[in-house]
Design a protein around this motif. Structure first.
Motif, PDB file in Angstrom:
ATOM      1  N   UNK A 172     -17.103 -54.746 -22.186  1.00 57.30           N
ATOM      2  CA  UNK A 172     -15.702 -55.119 -22.070  1.00 57.30           C
ATOM      3  C   UNK A 172     -15.352 -56.075 -23.193  1.00 57.30           C
ATOM      4  N   UNK A 173     -14.063 -56.471 -23.252  1.00 56.68           N
ATOM      5  CA  UNK A 173     -13.654 -57.386 -24.320  1.00 56.68           C
ATOM      6  C   UNK A 173     -12.429 -58.186 -23.870  1.00 56.68           C
ATOM      7  N   UNK A 174     -12.317 -59.398 -24.396  1.00 50.84           N
ATOM      8  CA  UNK A 174     -11.212 -60.281 -24.034  1.00 50.84           C
ATOM      9  C   UNK A 174      -9.903 -59.772 -24.640  1.00 50.84           C
ATOM     10  N   UNK A 175      -8.868 -59.737 -23.784  1.00 54.36           N
ATOM     11  CA  UNK A 175      -7.539 -59.326 -24.240  1.00 54.36           C
ATOM     12  C   UNK A 175      -6.508 -60.439 -24.050  1.00 54.36           C
ATOM     13  N   UNK A 176      -6.928 -61.558 -23.453  1.00 53.94           N
ATOM     14  CA  UNK A 176      -6.035 -62.715 -23.317  1.00 53.94           C
ATOM     15  C   UNK A 176      -6.871 -63.981 -23.253  1.00 53.94           C
ATOM     16  N   UNK A 177      -6.322 -65.055 -23.781  1.00 58.48           N
ATOM     17  CA  UNK A 177      -7.064 -66.317 -23.879  1.00 58.48           C
ATOM     18  C   UNK A 177      -7.441 -66.897 -22.520  1.00 58.48           C
ATOM     19  N   UNK A 178      -6.778 -66.469 -21.441  1.00 62.64           N
ATOM     20  CA  UNK A 178      -7.046 -67.019 -20.109  1.00 62.64           C
ATOM     21  C   UNK A 178      -8.287 -66.421 -19.458  1.00 62.64           C
ATOM     22  N   UNK A 179      -9.064 -65.629 -20.185  1.00 60.46           N
ATOM     23  CA  UNK A 179     -10.274 -65.032 -19.624  1.00 60.46           C
ATOM     24  C   UNK A 179     -10.071 -63.628 -19.098  1.00 60.46           C
ATOM     25  N   UNK A 180      -8.980 -62.976 -19.506  1.00 61.53           N
ATOM     26  CA  UNK A 180      -8.701 -61.602 -19.100  1.00 61.53           C
ATOM     27  C   UNK A 180      -9.485 -60.632 -19.976  1.00 61.53           C
ATOM     28  N   UNK A 181     -10.119 -59.657 -19.335  1.00 59.97           N
ATOM     29  CA  UNK A 181     -11.009 -58.715 -20.011  1.00 59.97           C
ATOM     30  C   UNK A 181     -10.580 -57.289 -19.684  1.00 59.97           C
ATOM     31  N   UNK A 203     -19.853 -61.007 -15.414  1.00 60.55           N
ATOM     32  CA  UNK A 203     -19.656 -60.833 -16.855  1.00 60.55           C
ATOM     33  C   UNK A 203     -20.662 -61.731 -17.564  1.00 60.55           C
ATOM     34  N   UNK A 204     -21.391 -61.161 -18.516  1.00 61.47           N
ATOM     35  CA  UNK A 204     -22.290 -61.941 -19.359  1.00 61.47           C
ATOM     36  C   UNK A 204     -21.640 -62.161 -20.716  1.00 61.47           C
ATOM     37  N   UNK A 205     -21.428 -63.416 -21.065  1.00 60.38           N
ATOM     38  CA  UNK A 205     -20.890 -63.761 -22.379  1.00 60.38           C
ATOM     39  C   UNK A 205     -21.984 -63.612 -23.435  1.00 60.38           C
ATOM     40  N   UNK A 206     -21.605 -63.465 -24.701  1.00 64.13           N
ATOM     41  CA  UNK A 206     -22.618 -63.334 -25.755  1.00 64.13           C
ATOM     42  C   UNK A 206     -23.542 -64.543 -25.901  1.00 64.13           C
ATOM     43  N   UNK A 207     -23.155 -65.690 -25.357  1.00 59.81           N
ATOM     44  CA  UNK A 207     -24.048 -66.849 -25.422  1.00 59.81           C
ATOM     45  C   UNK A 207     -25.034 -66.882 -24.257  1.00 59.81           C
ATOM     46  N   UNK A 208     -24.983 -65.882 -23.362  1.00 57.45           N
ATOM     47  CA  UNK A 208     -25.911 -65.805 -22.243  1.00 57.45           C
ATOM     48  C   UNK A 208     -25.360 -66.315 -20.931  1.00 57.45           C
ATOM     49  N   UNK A 209     -24.229 -67.000 -20.967  1.00 55.85           N
ATOM     50  CA  UNK A 209     -23.641 -67.514 -19.733  1.00 55.85           C
ATOM     51  C   UNK A 209     -23.103 -66.370 -18.892  1.00 55.85           C
ATOM     52  N   UNK A 210     -23.279 -66.456 -17.574  1.00 55.31           N
ATOM     53  CA  UNK A 210     -22.758 -65.410 -16.697  1.00 55.31           C
ATOM     54  C   UNK A 210     -21.686 -65.983 -15.778  1.00 55.31           C
ATOM     55  N   UNK A 211     -20.640 -65.168 -15.553  1.00 56.00           N
ATOM     56  CA  UNK A 211     -19.486 -65.594 -14.771  1.00 56.00           C
ATOM     57  C   UNK A 211     -19.083 -64.475 -13.811  1.00 56.00           C
ATOM     58  N   UNK A 212     -18.714 -64.820 -12.573  1.00 60.07           N
ATOM     59  CA  UNK A 212     -18.194 -63.786 -11.671  1.00 60.07           C
ATOM     60  C   UNK A 212     -16.812 -63.332 -12.132  1.00 60.07           C
ATOM     61  N   UNK A 213     -16.499 -62.069 -11.880  1.00 53.75           N
ATOM     62  CA  UNK A 213     -15.171 -61.579 -12.226  1.00 53.75           C
ATOM     63  C   UNK A 213     -14.485 -60.979 -11.011  1.00 53.75           C
ATOM     64  N   UNK A 214     -13.156 -60.963 -11.073  1.00 53.55           N
ATOM     65  CA  UNK A 214     -12.360 -60.271 -10.074  1.00 53.55           C
ATOM     66  C   UNK A 214     -11.495 -59.235 -10.783  1.00 53.55           C
ATOM     67  N   UNK A 215     -11.183 -58.165 -10.080  1.00 57.52           N
ATOM     68  CA  UNK A 215     -10.359 -57.107 -10.642  1.00 57.52           C
ATOM     69  C   UNK A 215      -8.887 -57.454 -10.443  1.00 57.52           C
ATOM     70  N   UNK A 216      -8.127 -57.468 -11.525  1.00 57.09           N
ATOM     71  CA  UNK A 216      -6.689 -57.719 -11.449  1.00 57.09           C
ATOM     72  C   UNK A 216      -5.939 -56.423 -11.172  1.00 57.09           C
ATOM     73  N   UNK A 217      -6.241 -55.394 -11.950  1.00 58.34           N
ATOM     74  CA  UNK A 217      -5.599 -54.090 -11.774  1.00 58.34           C
ATOM     75  C   UNK A 217      -6.562 -53.045 -12.318  1.00 58.34           C
ATOM     76  N   UNK A 218      -6.591 -51.879 -11.671  1.00 60.15           N
ATOM     77  CA  UNK A 218      -7.539 -50.857 -12.088  1.00 60.15           C
ATOM     78  C   UNK A 218      -6.962 -49.475 -11.861  1.00 60.15           C
ATOM     79  N   UNK A 239       1.722 -54.012 -16.539  1.00 57.93           N
ATOM     80  CA  UNK A 239       1.851 -53.986 -15.073  1.00 57.93           C
ATOM     81  C   UNK A 239       1.369 -55.292 -14.449  1.00 57.93           C
ATOM     82  N   UNK A 240       0.364 -55.896 -15.086  1.00 62.76           N
ATOM     83  CA  UNK A 240      -0.184 -57.159 -14.578  1.00 62.76           C
ATOM     84  C   UNK A 240       0.560 -58.374 -15.115  1.00 62.76           C
ATOM     85  N   UNK A 241       1.568 -58.154 -15.963  1.00 65.06           N
ATOM     86  CA  UNK A 241       2.333 -59.263 -16.533  1.00 65.06           C
ATOM     87  C   UNK A 241       1.573 -60.056 -17.574  1.00 65.06           C
ATOM     88  N   UNK A 242       0.668 -59.399 -18.279  1.00 70.72           N
ATOM     89  CA  UNK A 242      -0.164 -60.066 -19.286  1.00 70.72           C
ATOM     90  C   UNK A 242       0.251 -59.600 -20.678  1.00 70.72           C
TER      91      UNK A 242
END
Length: 370
Positions: free
Chosen positions: A102-111, A162-177, A309-312
Protein backbone atom coordinates in the motif's frame (compact mmCIF):
# COMPACT_ATOMS: atom_id res chain seq x y z
CA UNK A 1 -21.54 -27.70 -1.02
CA UNK A 2 -19.08 -25.05 0.09
CA UNK A 3 -20.25 -22.42 2.56
CA UNK A 4 -20.18 -18.72 1.65
CA UNK A 5 -17.03 -18.28 3.75
CA UNK A 6 -15.33 -21.18 1.96
CA UNK A 7 -16.27 -19.78 -1.45
CA UNK A 8 -15.00 -16.33 -0.51
CA UNK A 9 -11.81 -17.85 0.85
CA UNK A 10 -11.25 -19.80 -2.37
CA UNK A 11 -11.66 -16.52 -4.29
CA UNK A 12 -9.17 -14.96 -1.86
CA UNK A 13 -6.74 -17.81 -2.50
CA UNK A 14 -7.05 -17.32 -6.27
CA UNK A 15 -6.26 -13.63 -5.92
CA UNK A 16 -3.49 -14.48 -3.48
CA UNK A 17 -1.92 -16.78 -6.03
CA UNK A 18 -1.66 -13.74 -8.28
CA UNK A 19 -0.69 -10.79 -6.14
CA UNK A 20 -1.10 -11.29 -2.40
CA UNK A 21 1.49 -13.39 -0.62
CA UNK A 22 0.20 -16.14 1.65
CA UNK A 23 2.46 -16.41 4.69
CA UNK A 24 2.73 -19.78 6.45
CA UNK A 25 2.26 -19.34 10.19
CA UNK A 26 5.53 -21.04 11.11
CA UNK A 27 7.55 -18.60 8.97
CA UNK A 28 5.59 -15.44 9.75
CA UNK A 29 7.63 -14.73 12.83
CA UNK A 30 10.87 -14.53 10.89
CA UNK A 31 9.26 -12.35 8.22
CA UNK A 32 7.36 -9.91 10.40
CA UNK A 33 9.33 -9.55 13.64
CA UNK A 34 9.73 -5.94 14.67
CA UNK A 35 13.21 -4.56 14.18
CA UNK A 36 12.70 -1.11 15.66
CA UNK A 37 13.78 2.17 14.06
CA UNK A 38 15.92 2.36 10.94
CA UNK A 39 19.49 1.59 11.96
CA UNK A 40 22.05 4.12 10.77
CA UNK A 41 25.64 3.06 10.22
CA UNK A 42 28.15 4.08 12.87
CA UNK A 43 30.28 7.16 12.33
CA UNK A 44 33.36 5.08 11.62
CA UNK A 45 31.65 3.05 8.87
CA UNK A 46 30.05 6.19 7.39
CA UNK A 47 33.48 7.79 7.11
CA UNK A 48 34.51 5.01 4.71
CA UNK A 49 31.59 5.59 2.36
CA UNK A 50 30.81 9.32 2.48
CA UNK A 51 33.10 11.48 0.38
CA UNK A 52 33.38 15.24 0.05
CA UNK A 53 31.68 14.93 -3.35
CA UNK A 54 29.36 11.88 -3.32
CA UNK A 55 28.09 10.45 -6.60
CA UNK A 56 25.12 12.32 -8.04
CA UNK A 57 21.69 10.74 -7.96
CA UNK A 58 20.09 10.06 -11.34
CA UNK A 59 16.45 11.11 -11.99
CA UNK A 60 15.38 7.52 -11.30
CA UNK A 61 17.43 7.50 -8.08
CA UNK A 62 15.68 10.69 -6.96
CA UNK A 63 12.23 9.20 -7.65
CA UNK A 64 13.08 6.01 -5.77
CA UNK A 65 14.54 7.82 -2.74
CA UNK A 66 11.52 10.14 -2.56
CA UNK A 67 8.93 7.37 -2.90
CA UNK A 68 10.48 4.62 -0.78
CA UNK A 69 9.32 5.90 2.67
CA UNK A 70 5.74 6.16 1.37
CA UNK A 71 5.24 2.50 0.42
CA UNK A 72 4.11 0.15 3.20
CA UNK A 73 3.47 -3.52 3.74
CA UNK A 74 -0.15 -4.43 4.60
CA UNK A 75 -0.38 -7.57 6.76
CA UNK A 76 -3.48 -9.64 7.53
CA UNK A 77 -4.03 -12.36 10.07
CA UNK A 78 -6.55 -13.85 12.47
CA UNK A 79 -6.78 -14.43 16.20
CA UNK A 80 -9.41 -16.19 18.28
CA UNK A 81 -10.24 -17.85 21.58
CA UNK A 82 -12.26 -21.05 21.51
CA UNK A 83 -13.82 -22.68 24.60
CA UNK A 84 -14.41 -26.42 24.82
CA UNK A 85 -16.88 -27.21 27.65
CA UNK A 86 -15.90 -30.89 27.65
CA UNK A 87 -12.49 -30.19 29.18
CA UNK A 88 -12.99 -26.58 30.30
CA UNK A 89 -10.07 -25.33 28.22
CA UNK A 90 -9.75 -22.13 26.20
CA UNK A 91 -7.66 -22.49 23.05
CA UNK A 92 -5.83 -19.38 21.85
CA UNK A 93 -5.29 -19.22 18.12
CA UNK A 94 -3.30 -16.73 16.05
CA UNK A 95 -2.00 -16.73 12.49
CA UNK A 96 -0.47 -14.19 10.12
CA UNK A 97 -2.05 -15.19 6.81
CA UNK A 98 -0.93 -12.89 4.03
CA UNK A 99 0.60 -9.58 3.03
CA UNK A 100 0.24 -7.06 0.24
CA UNK A 101 1.42 -3.51 -0.33
CA UNK A 102 0.00 0.00 0.00
CA UNK A 103 1.03 3.65 -0.07
CA UNK A 104 0.22 6.90 1.72
CA UNK A 105 -2.26 9.16 -0.08
CA UNK A 106 -2.77 11.74 2.70
CA UNK A 107 -0.56 13.17 5.42
CA UNK A 108 -3.01 12.04 8.15
CA UNK A 109 -1.96 8.39 7.71
CA UNK A 110 -4.43 7.46 4.96
CA UNK A 111 -3.26 4.57 2.78
CA UNK A 112 -4.52 3.15 -0.52
CA UNK A 113 -4.37 -0.58 -1.23
CA UNK A 114 -6.49 -3.31 -2.81
CA UNK A 115 -9.77 -4.53 -1.37
CA UNK A 116 -8.60 -8.12 -1.74
CA UNK A 117 -5.54 -7.23 0.38
CA UNK A 118 -7.41 -5.63 3.29
CA UNK A 119 -10.73 -7.49 3.51
CA UNK A 120 -11.01 -10.48 5.78
CA UNK A 121 -14.15 -11.40 7.75
CA UNK A 122 -14.47 -13.11 11.12
CA UNK A 123 -16.19 -16.03 9.38
CA UNK A 124 -13.21 -16.46 7.06
CA UNK A 125 -10.85 -16.23 10.04
CA UNK A 126 -12.73 -19.05 11.75
CA UNK A 127 -12.46 -21.20 8.64
CA UNK A 128 -8.69 -20.61 8.42
CA UNK A 129 -7.97 -21.13 12.12
CA UNK A 130 -9.63 -24.55 12.26
CA UNK A 131 -6.43 -26.23 11.14
CA UNK A 132 -4.47 -24.77 14.06
CA UNK A 133 -7.34 -25.56 16.43
CA UNK A 134 -7.35 -29.17 15.23
CA UNK A 135 -3.64 -29.49 16.03
CA UNK A 136 -4.12 -28.07 19.53
CA UNK A 137 -7.06 -30.38 20.19
CA UNK A 138 -5.01 -33.40 19.17
CA UNK A 139 -2.52 -32.63 21.95
CA UNK A 140 -5.45 -33.06 24.37
CA UNK A 141 -6.52 -36.27 22.59
CA UNK A 142 -9.59 -34.61 21.10
CA UNK A 143 -10.80 -34.74 17.52
CA UNK A 144 -12.13 -31.53 15.93
CA UNK A 145 -14.94 -33.32 14.06
CA UNK A 146 -16.15 -34.98 17.26
CA UNK A 147 -16.28 -31.80 19.37
CA UNK A 148 -16.89 -29.09 16.75
CA UNK A 149 -20.60 -28.68 17.54
CA UNK A 150 -19.76 -28.02 21.22
CA UNK A 151 -17.05 -25.43 20.62
CA UNK A 152 -17.73 -21.82 21.69
CA UNK A 153 -15.91 -19.14 19.68
CA UNK A 154 -15.70 -16.53 22.43
CA UNK A 155 -13.38 -14.24 20.43
CA UNK A 156 -12.75 -14.15 16.70
CA UNK A 157 -11.30 -11.21 14.83
CA UNK A 158 -8.94 -10.28 12.00
CA UNK A 159 -5.44 -8.91 12.62
CA UNK A 160 -4.95 -5.76 10.52
CA UNK A 161 -1.44 -4.30 10.50
CA UNK A 162 0.65 -1.90 8.45
CA UNK A 163 4.43 -2.22 8.53
CA UNK A 164 6.27 1.03 7.83
CA UNK A 165 9.61 0.90 5.99
CA UNK A 166 11.40 1.63 9.26
CA UNK A 167 9.99 -1.59 10.77
CA UNK A 168 7.34 -0.02 12.97
CA UNK A 169 3.96 -1.75 12.88
CA UNK A 170 0.60 -0.03 13.30
CA UNK A 171 -2.99 -1.33 13.37
CA UNK A 172 -5.21 -0.09 10.57
CA UNK A 173 -8.93 0.39 10.09
CA UNK A 174 -10.80 0.36 6.80
CA UNK A 175 -12.35 3.72 5.87
CA UNK A 176 -13.97 2.67 2.60
CA UNK A 177 -13.57 -0.39 0.41
CA UNK A 178 -14.76 -1.78 -2.89
CA UNK A 179 -14.86 -5.45 -3.86
CA UNK A 180 -12.12 -7.80 -5.08
CA UNK A 181 -11.42 -7.81 -8.80
CA UNK A 182 -14.08 -9.82 -10.59
CA UNK A 183 -16.71 -8.51 -8.18
CA UNK A 184 -16.16 -4.75 -8.40
CA UNK A 185 -13.57 -2.00 -7.98
CA UNK A 186 -10.68 -3.55 -6.11
CA UNK A 187 -9.67 -0.50 -4.06
CA UNK A 188 -9.48 -0.05 -0.30
CA UNK A 189 -8.70 3.10 1.69
CA UNK A 190 -7.34 2.39 5.16
CA UNK A 191 -6.12 4.52 8.06
CA UNK A 192 -3.29 4.32 10.59
CA UNK A 193 -2.61 6.70 13.47
CA UNK A 194 0.15 8.92 12.06
CA UNK A 195 0.82 12.59 11.48
CA UNK A 196 2.72 14.16 8.58
CA UNK A 197 2.91 10.89 6.65
CA UNK A 198 4.85 11.06 3.35
CA UNK A 199 1.85 11.03 0.98
CA UNK A 200 2.31 10.52 -2.76
CA UNK A 201 0.50 12.52 -5.41
CA UNK A 202 -1.97 10.75 -7.69
CA UNK A 203 -1.59 11.52 -11.40
CA UNK A 204 -4.49 11.82 -13.83
CA UNK A 205 -4.59 8.31 -15.29
CA UNK A 206 -6.50 9.61 -18.31
CA UNK A 207 -3.22 11.21 -19.40
CA UNK A 208 -1.31 7.91 -19.38
CA UNK A 209 -0.13 6.90 -22.86
CA UNK A 210 1.02 3.66 -24.44
CA UNK A 211 4.78 3.03 -24.04
CA UNK A 212 5.09 5.48 -21.13
CA UNK A 213 7.87 4.46 -18.75
CA UNK A 214 6.61 3.25 -15.35
CA UNK A 215 8.03 2.03 -12.03
CA UNK A 216 6.23 -0.56 -9.85
CA UNK A 217 6.97 -0.53 -6.12
CA UNK A 218 5.99 -3.09 -3.49
CA UNK A 219 6.90 -6.08 -1.35
CA UNK A 220 6.99 -9.24 -3.49
CA UNK A 221 7.03 -12.23 -1.16
CA UNK A 222 8.82 -14.35 -3.74
CA UNK A 223 12.05 -12.49 -2.90
CA UNK A 224 11.76 -13.33 0.79
CA UNK A 225 11.06 -17.00 0.06
CA UNK A 226 14.28 -17.62 -1.79
CA UNK A 227 16.37 -20.32 -0.02
CA UNK A 228 18.90 -17.85 1.38
CA UNK A 229 19.36 -16.19 4.76
CA UNK A 230 18.18 -12.57 4.70
CA UNK A 231 19.03 -9.99 7.33
CA UNK A 232 15.84 -8.98 9.13
CA UNK A 233 15.83 -5.42 7.80
CA UNK A 234 15.72 -6.78 4.24
CA UNK A 235 11.99 -7.38 4.74
CA UNK A 236 11.56 -3.61 5.14
CA UNK A 237 13.08 -2.89 1.72
CA UNK A 238 10.54 -2.29 -1.05
CA UNK A 239 11.37 -3.59 -4.52
CA UNK A 240 11.39 -1.25 -7.57
CA UNK A 241 10.94 -2.58 -11.12
CA UNK A 242 10.72 -0.69 -14.42
CA UNK A 243 8.54 -1.28 -17.45
CA UNK A 244 6.22 0.37 -19.92
CA UNK A 245 2.49 0.89 -20.34
CA UNK A 246 1.45 -2.01 -22.58
CA UNK A 247 -2.29 -1.35 -22.95
CA UNK A 248 -5.29 0.50 -21.57
CA UNK A 249 -8.32 -1.75 -21.19
CA UNK A 250 -11.69 -1.91 -19.42
CA UNK A 251 -13.24 -4.54 -17.20
CA UNK A 252 -16.97 -5.07 -17.34
CA UNK A 253 -18.87 -2.94 -16.33
CA UNK A 254 -16.64 -0.13 -17.62
CA UNK A 255 -13.83 -0.29 -15.02
CA UNK A 256 -10.59 1.06 -16.53
CA UNK A 257 -7.35 -0.86 -16.00
CA UNK A 258 -3.80 -0.30 -17.24
CA UNK A 259 -1.54 -3.13 -18.40
CA UNK A 260 2.19 -2.78 -17.73
CA UNK A 261 5.34 -4.81 -18.34
CA UNK A 262 7.10 -4.04 -15.03
CA UNK A 263 7.77 -7.18 -13.01
CA UNK A 264 5.43 -7.89 -10.11
CA UNK A 265 4.77 -10.93 -7.93
CA UNK A 266 2.63 -12.11 -5.00
CA UNK A 267 2.86 -9.38 -2.36
CA UNK A 268 2.88 -6.50 -4.87
CA UNK A 269 -0.92 -6.11 -4.72
CA UNK A 270 -1.85 -2.58 -3.67
CA UNK A 271 1.61 -1.20 -4.39
CA UNK A 272 1.90 2.03 -6.41
CA UNK A 273 2.98 2.27 -10.03
CA UNK A 274 4.68 5.57 -10.83
CA UNK A 275 5.26 7.72 -13.86
CA UNK A 276 8.67 9.30 -14.45
CA UNK A 277 7.74 12.27 -12.21
CA UNK A 278 7.11 9.95 -9.25
CA UNK A 279 3.32 10.38 -9.40
CA UNK A 280 1.02 7.38 -8.98
CA UNK A 281 -0.84 6.25 -12.10
CA UNK A 282 -2.38 3.17 -10.45
CA UNK A 283 -1.85 0.21 -8.12
CA UNK A 284 -0.86 -3.36 -8.97
CA UNK A 285 -4.00 -5.50 -8.69
CA UNK A 286 -4.00 -8.69 -10.76
CA UNK A 287 -2.14 -10.54 -13.49
CA UNK A 288 -1.26 -13.79 -15.16
CA UNK A 289 0.67 -16.13 -12.82
CA UNK A 290 4.33 -16.67 -13.74
CA UNK A 291 4.25 -13.89 -16.32
CA UNK A 292 5.64 -10.39 -15.83
CA UNK A 293 4.25 -9.09 -19.11
CA UNK A 294 0.61 -9.20 -18.06
CA UNK A 295 0.32 -7.06 -14.93
CA UNK A 296 -2.83 -4.97 -14.52
CA UNK A 297 -3.44 -1.85 -12.44
CA UNK A 298 -6.55 -0.25 -11.03
CA UNK A 299 -6.07 3.36 -12.02
CA UNK A 300 -5.28 6.44 -9.97
CA UNK A 301 -8.58 7.98 -11.08
CA UNK A 302 -10.44 5.00 -9.61
CA UNK A 303 -8.51 5.52 -6.36
CA UNK A 304 -9.54 9.18 -6.47
CA UNK A 305 -13.20 8.11 -6.63
CA UNK A 306 -12.84 6.32 -3.29
CA UNK A 307 -10.96 9.22 -1.70
CA UNK A 308 -13.67 11.65 -2.80
CA UNK A 309 -16.37 9.42 -1.29
CA UNK A 310 -14.42 9.45 1.97
CA UNK A 311 -13.95 13.24 1.83
CA UNK A 312 -10.17 12.96 1.49
CA UNK A 313 -8.17 15.30 -0.77
CA UNK A 314 -5.01 13.81 -2.19
CA UNK A 315 -1.88 15.92 -2.42
CA UNK A 316 1.83 15.39 -2.00
CA UNK A 317 2.62 15.98 1.66
CA UNK A 318 4.93 18.65 3.11
CA UNK A 319 7.30 15.93 4.29
CA UNK A 320 7.69 14.56 0.78
CA UNK A 321 8.12 18.03 -0.73
CA UNK A 322 10.80 18.98 1.81
CA UNK A 323 12.57 15.65 1.42
CA UNK A 324 12.51 16.01 -2.36
CA UNK A 325 13.96 19.53 -2.11
CA UNK A 326 16.61 18.26 0.27
CA UNK A 327 17.62 15.54 -2.20
CA UNK A 328 17.86 18.10 -5.00
CA UNK A 329 20.10 20.38 -2.90
CA UNK A 330 22.16 17.34 -1.90
CA UNK A 331 22.57 16.40 -5.56
CA UNK A 332 23.72 19.95 -6.35
CA UNK A 333 26.34 19.88 -3.60
CA UNK A 334 24.46 22.47 -1.50
CA UNK A 335 24.75 20.47 1.72
CA UNK A 336 23.80 23.29 4.11
CA UNK A 337 20.44 23.83 2.39
CA UNK A 338 19.94 20.06 2.13
CA UNK A 339 20.68 19.66 5.84
CA UNK A 340 17.98 22.20 6.76
CA UNK A 341 15.39 20.26 4.74
CA UNK A 342 16.42 16.90 6.15
CA UNK A 343 16.25 18.19 9.73
CA UNK A 344 12.72 19.46 9.10
CA UNK A 345 11.67 16.11 7.62
CA UNK A 346 13.12 14.28 10.63
CA UNK A 347 11.26 16.54 13.08
CA UNK A 348 7.93 16.32 11.20
CA UNK A 349 8.04 12.56 10.59
CA UNK A 350 10.47 10.71 12.89
CA UNK A 351 9.43 7.39 11.32
CA UNK A 352 11.01 8.39 7.97
CA UNK A 353 13.14 5.42 6.90
CA UNK A 354 15.66 7.21 4.66
CA UNK A 355 16.29 10.76 5.84
CA UNK A 356 18.73 9.89 8.62
CA UNK A 357 21.42 8.60 6.25
CA UNK A 358 21.33 11.77 4.13
CA UNK A 359 21.22 13.97 7.22
CA UNK A 360 24.38 12.32 8.61
CA UNK A 361 26.07 12.44 5.21
CA UNK A 362 25.48 16.21 5.06
CA UNK A 363 26.79 16.74 8.58
CA UNK A 364 29.99 14.77 7.83
CA UNK A 365 30.63 16.53 4.52
CA UNK A 366 30.08 20.00 6.08
CA UNK A 367 32.33 19.09 9.04
CA UNK A 368 35.08 17.83 6.71
CA UNK A 369 35.20 21.20 4.92
CA UNK A 370 35.54 23.35 8.04
Amino acid sequence: MLSKAQLRFQTFLWLSALFTTLIPFNTAKSQTTETGQYQVATKSSQAKTVKNNPAKLSPDNLVAETVKPSVVRVVLGCEAKVYLPKNGKVYKLSQIISHGSGFFVHRSGTIASNAHVTQFSAEECQYILKSELSDQLKTDKENLEDVEKDLKWIENKPINLVYLPNGEKLPFKIIISGDPVGEGKDVSIIQVNLKNAPALKLADSEQVKLMDQVIAVGYPGVVERLPVDWKENSFQEATFTKGIVSAKKNLDPDIPVIQISAAAAPGNSGGPVLNEQGEVIGMVTFGVPDSNNYIFLFTSNTIQEFLQKAGIINEQSLVNRQYQEGLQFYNQGNYSQALQRFKLVKSLFPQHSEVEKFLKNCQEIIASKI
